[in-house]
Design a protein around this motif. Structure first.
Motif, mmCIF file in Angstrom:
data_model
loop_
_atom_site.group_PDB
_atom_site.id
_atom_site.type_symbol
_atom_site.label_atom_id
_atom_site.label_comp_id
_atom_site.label_asym_id
_atom_site.label_seq_id
_atom_site.Cartn_x
_atom_site.Cartn_y
_atom_site.Cartn_z
ATOM 1 N N GLU A 592 0.834 -1.212 0.000
ATOM 2 C CA GLU A 592 0.000 0.000 0.000
ATOM 3 C C GLU A 592 0.866 1.259 0.000
ATOM 4 O O GLU A 592 0.617 2.206 -0.751
ATOM 5 N N LYS A 595 2.976 1.748 -3.326
ATOM 6 C CA LYS A 595 2.119 1.434 -4.480
ATOM 7 C C LYS A 595 2.650 2.079 -5.764
ATOM 8 O O LYS A 595 2.918 3.273 -5.810
ATOM 9 N N HIS A 599 -0.512 -0.072 -10.483
ATOM 10 C CA HIS A 599 -1.088 -1.162 -9.687
ATOM 11 C C HIS A 599 -2.484 -0.813 -9.210
ATOM 12 O O HIS A 599 -2.729 0.295 -8.705
ATOM 13 N N LEU A 601 -4.954 -1.749 -6.474
ATOM 14 C CA LEU A 601 -5.067 -2.452 -5.184
ATOM 15 C C LEU A 601 -6.497 -2.405 -4.674
ATOM 16 O O LEU A 601 -7.103 -1.319 -4.629
#
Length: 911
Positions: A592, A595, A599, A601
């Motif tokens: 996180e 990141k 990406h 997430l």
């Protein structure tokens, strides 16, 4: 997606390298298999397959020695220990193994990292000398022994090394040290190209081997790490590779083979929290169910924990037709493993007799019960009927047929704490089970059995070669040690379908779709482990790996898997369970924080659907069949205990008296309350029965007192069968039974000083008809009254209770409550029922008293039934007359009508 291995091979082919002559070295055998598969796909013409080694195999080739497992190393070490240590200071093998395992692990690390053992162990001994807690001079024997141990480590190391090398063998670290020492000679004799692929954390020996081959220009090493991590020097994933790029002299002259640039590309990363391991397995099954065959071909499931294997296999959806499992099936999870465990434990702990539950757990094991069949049930029934708690070997063996005897003898004959006898017994058990499995064509069972046969053969060979095992306990330790490393390989197509593997098996492999389970702290990464004698600061000083380096290894594996993947599912356990904290891994938080722009997430918490279950009270409607059973019961006679059972809970009455369901008969280890009651009742019956219609005298009572012990012993033998009463709780209960009789007879002696007592009935069977106009079938009530006597002209009906009863439990205010409140009025109901039956048999002269003698409340004497007008008043009527019995009869008939009324179901009472 181009895999890392495929990219390396393409580069080698394009550089006109002779692939057939090239020697490939990879982190694992599995990676080697994938290399050959990729090579066959890339080749445009036929070539000879190159040599492919795992790094462990390659060090064996260089060192020209074979690796031995930890068990053999331990046995060899004990031989060395005995040769070095003075006889008076030697420990037995079991004590030795408690510390030797950790020491071998430390020897392994010292050799892998090419440390000067003499300086190292001297340094360690000095640290221990500073750390010990005693400052007195001269030092105590304990302190001297403590310091002598640390000073002996160099001798232990040298002795073990010499012993192993004599046989051209070594533990893994020793093989690595030998290989690093032999690398110059190896390089002179081998000019072929060596290609190292997919390595990360190299120990000092591996680094020396690789660097020497690189410097002699007969090797290349291809690193698999994305430039995102290489540029981030603080990232644990690049800890080792950045260190090599900086420290290796060869990289001052030429550029490293490091050109990975995939991590920043678009990826769908789904982070999902799920309660429990089973929850993860079920959710994994749902994810796989949505994938087609082509997608499954490009998918890998990575299990963080070995324990997830079975739940995952049981949760695979039907669309997973092809499956390759890299992890083996742990032998300890085989069904028959529990039988051998049980036998080990029984023979470790058993003296002259076997505890019945241990015996039943063995003969009831599926592997044996299929062979013994009905004999198992017959034997268990015999134990229960005779109430046998402890059984001798002879008793067990003689209870089975000649066909079953060899198997039973192997299980239960005395092993005399001898490992040799134990191993012979296990092989006999395996042979007997094998005969049965062959006849039933149970191939899976035979496969499991064969692996245990091999395991016990290995133990037999070890025991013959190294006579260090002196007890069943030490044999069991090594059985568990060997079994923990044994697994059954699954058969499958290694390159087709879904790939199921552990984290270490994923080294150098790439997949488009990745599902990683148990991404929790303590699993990924695995955290600290303390099986070492070497302090943390000493490890740091000598550049030995600590938990920080171990975490960095897991970090590399985790991020390397993500480099080329497009779709990633990361599952973690949200539940606190045992030692697991339920905390998600730091890797997830890092994803996180760090990141990448491309990406995607997503976070989710998943939990299984748990339907709300309403605890509704059950009821059973009365069918014609039930009504027939009730009529049969009524004709036989309702007992007071049956009627009070209905008052307590109609459903209990239905199960016990209508269905005839009784509690299963079990061995009574500790004398139960009802058995104690039976012993006391039967003893008093034997004493008083001959005195029916006679006056009770003090001479009679004194005669009874003299026979208390004899009578109690007789009754325990009758009611408690073979159960032991000479030890533990049972001895206390045996003494309580004697005390009950003694106290009761003392009470009788006191009564006789002021009362004239005539015994009328003892344990008299009673039966009377209850005429109920609403019911068109005969109703009877039956029972057995404990004692009827005439005291100073008044008839008394007495019920014995070995439990505690107080006066308030045998009094009643409102007749309507009699058949509704079991706790308060069941005792009153019973004595009134006995009185009613005796009246119906015309064997009563009014006035009558009825009540209870409570053996736990003897000081209160005879507790008389009493009828009160108001709840808290002390005034009560204790004499039972016709009016009271008529009032009781009204409530009795209401209760029987309710039981026998077809339209009123048996309703469960809320407790």
């Amino acid at each position: 997606m181009v895999s890392f291995i495929s990219g390396v091979l393409k580069e080698l082919i394009s550089s006109k390298e002779n692939i057939s002559e090239t020697i490939f070295i990879l982190p694992s055998k599995r990676a080697g298999s994938f290399l050959l598969k990729e090579l066959s796909a890339l080749g445009t013409h036929h070539i000879f397959a190159p040599k492919v080694y795992s790094i462990e195999e390659f060090t064996e080739v260089i060192s020209e020695a074979k690796t031995v497992d930890n068990t053999i190393t331990l046995f060899e070490f004990y031989k060395v220990y005995k040769a070095i240590t003075p006889k008076e200071a030697q420990e037995d093998f079991e004590t030795f193994t408690a510390w030797a395992q950790s020491l071998i692990h430390d020897f392994n690390e010292i050799d892998r990292y090419l440390i000067d053992y003499k300086k190292f162990f001297n340094y360690l001994a000095d640290i221990q000398d500073l750390k010990h807690w005693s400052i007195q001079e001269p030092k105590t024997e304990l302190i001297n022994n403590y310091l002598a141990f640390w000073k002996s480590l160099p001798a232990y190391y040298e002795g073990l090394k010499k012993e192993l090398l004599t046989n051209n063998t070594g533990y893994q670290g020793l093989i690595y040290r030998l290989a690093s020492e032999n690398i110059q000679a190896y390089a002179k004799n081998h000019s072929a190209k060596h290609v190292f692929i997919g390595f990360n954390a190299l120990n000092a020996a591996e680094q020396q081997i690789v660097q020497h081959l690189l410097e002699n220009d007969i090797a290349e090493i291809y690193w698999d790490l994305d430039e995102v991590f290489v540029k981030d020097r603080q990232h644990d994933a690049s800890l080792f590779i950045n260190q090599y790029l900086k420290d290796w002299p060869v990289y001052e002259k030429k550029k490293a083979k490091l050109s990975v640039n995939d991590y920043h590309k678009s990826k769908n990363i789904h982070i999902t929290g799920i309660p429990k391991n089973v929850g993860q397995a079920k959710y994994l099954g749902e994810l796989l169910a949505n994938l087609d065959e082509e997608t499954l071909q490009e998918t890998a499931v990575v299990l963080g924990e070995e324990d997830l294997l079975l739940p995952v296999l049981n949760s695979l959806p039907p669309n997973v037709k092809d499956l390759n499992i890299t992890m083996g099936f742990p032998l300890k999870n085989a069904p028959i493993a529990s039988l051998f465990d049980r036998l080990f434990q029984i023979h470790q702990n058993t003296g002259s007799a076997y505890y019945y539950k241990d015996v039943i757990s063995v003969i009831n094991h599926p592997a044996l019960s299929e062979i013994l069949k009905q004999e198992t049930e017959v034997f268990i029934e015999k134990i229960q009927s005779e109430n046998t708690v402890n059984l001798s070997s002879e008793e067990i063996i003689s209870s089975f047929s000649n066909e079953a005897k060899p198997l039973i003898e192997a299980c239960f004959r005395n092993w005399d704490n001898s490992p040799k006898k134990a191993l012979e017994a296990f092989q006999e058990i395996i042979n007997q089970i094998k005969i049965h499995l062959k006849s039933s064509e149970n191939k899976l069972g035979l496969e499991f059995l064969y692996h245990f046969h091999v395991l016990f053969n290995k133990l037999e060979n070890l025991n013959d070669a190294y006579p260090h095992l002196k007890s069943i306990k030490s044999l069991y330790q090594f059985y568990k040690e060997i079994m923990s490393t044994q697994s059954l390989d699954f058969q499958g197509r290694p390159f087709k379908g879904l790939q199921l593997m552990g984290m270490l098996e994923s080294r150098a492999l790439d997949f488009k779709n990745i599902i990683i389970c148990s991404v929790n702290e303590g699993v990924l990464p695995s955290g600290k482990s303390g099986s070492s004698f070497i302090p943390f600061d000493l490890k740091q000083n000598y550049k030995l790996p600590t938990y920080k380096e171990k975490d960095a290894v897991y970090t590399y594996h985790f991020y390397r898997l993500l480099q080329r993947a497009k779709n990633v599912h990361l599952l973690y356990n949200t539940e606190t369970d045992g030692l697991n904290s339920g905390e998600k891994s730091r890797f997830l938080t890092q994803l996180e924080i760090e990141k990448q722009p491309a990406h995607q997430l997503t976070h989710a918490m998943v939990s299984p659907k748990v339907p709300a279950i309403k605890n509704e009270l059950r009821e059973v409607r009365k069918t014609p069949e039930i009504m027939e059973k009730l009529k049969s019961l009524a004709a036989y006679g309702f007992s007071p205990s049956a009627l009070t059972s209905y008052i307590r809970n109609p459903l209990d009455f239905y199960r016990q008296y209508v269905l005839g369901v009784r509690d299963s008969e079990e061995v009574e280890e500790t004398v139960a309350y009802n058995t104690l009651g039976t012993v006391v009742h039967d003893s008093l019956e034997n004493f008083y029965k001959p005195l029916e219609n006679k006056l009770l005298t003090s001479v009679d009572i004194k005669a009874f007192k003299a026979k208390i012990e004899e009578e109690i012993t007789l009754q325990f033998k009758k009611s408690y069968m073979n159960g032991p009463v000479n030890q533990g709780k049972n001895l206390l209960i045996y003494e309580v039974a004697k005390r009950y009789l003694r106290n009761f007879l003392n009470l009788e002696l006191d009564r006789l000083k002021t009362e004239e007592v005539k015994i009328l009935k003892i344990e008299e069977n009673l039966k009377s008809e209850i005429k109920i106009e609403k019911l068109d079938f005969p109703i009877f009530m039956r029972g057995k009254v404990d004692r009827v006597e005439n005291t100073n002209g008044i008839t008394r009906i007495i019920d014995y209770k070995t439990g505690k009863v107080t006066q308030d439990k045998i009094e009643i205010v409102d007749w309507a409550d009699l058949a509704s409140d079991y706790d308060k009025y069941s005792k009153s109901f019973q004595v009134l029922a006995y009185t009613k039956m005796m009246q119906d048999q015309n064997s009563l002269d009014f006035p009558v008293e009825a009540g209870i003698i409570s053996f736990k409340n003897l000081k209160s004497g005879f507790l008389k039934f009493g009828k009160k007008d108001k709840p808290k008043t002390k005034n009560k009527e204790t004499a039972i007359n016709r009016e009271i019995l008529e009032a009781f009869e009204v409530e009795l008939k209401k209760l029987i009508i309710e039981i026998c009324e077809p339209e009123i179901p048996f309703k469960e009472k809320e407790i």
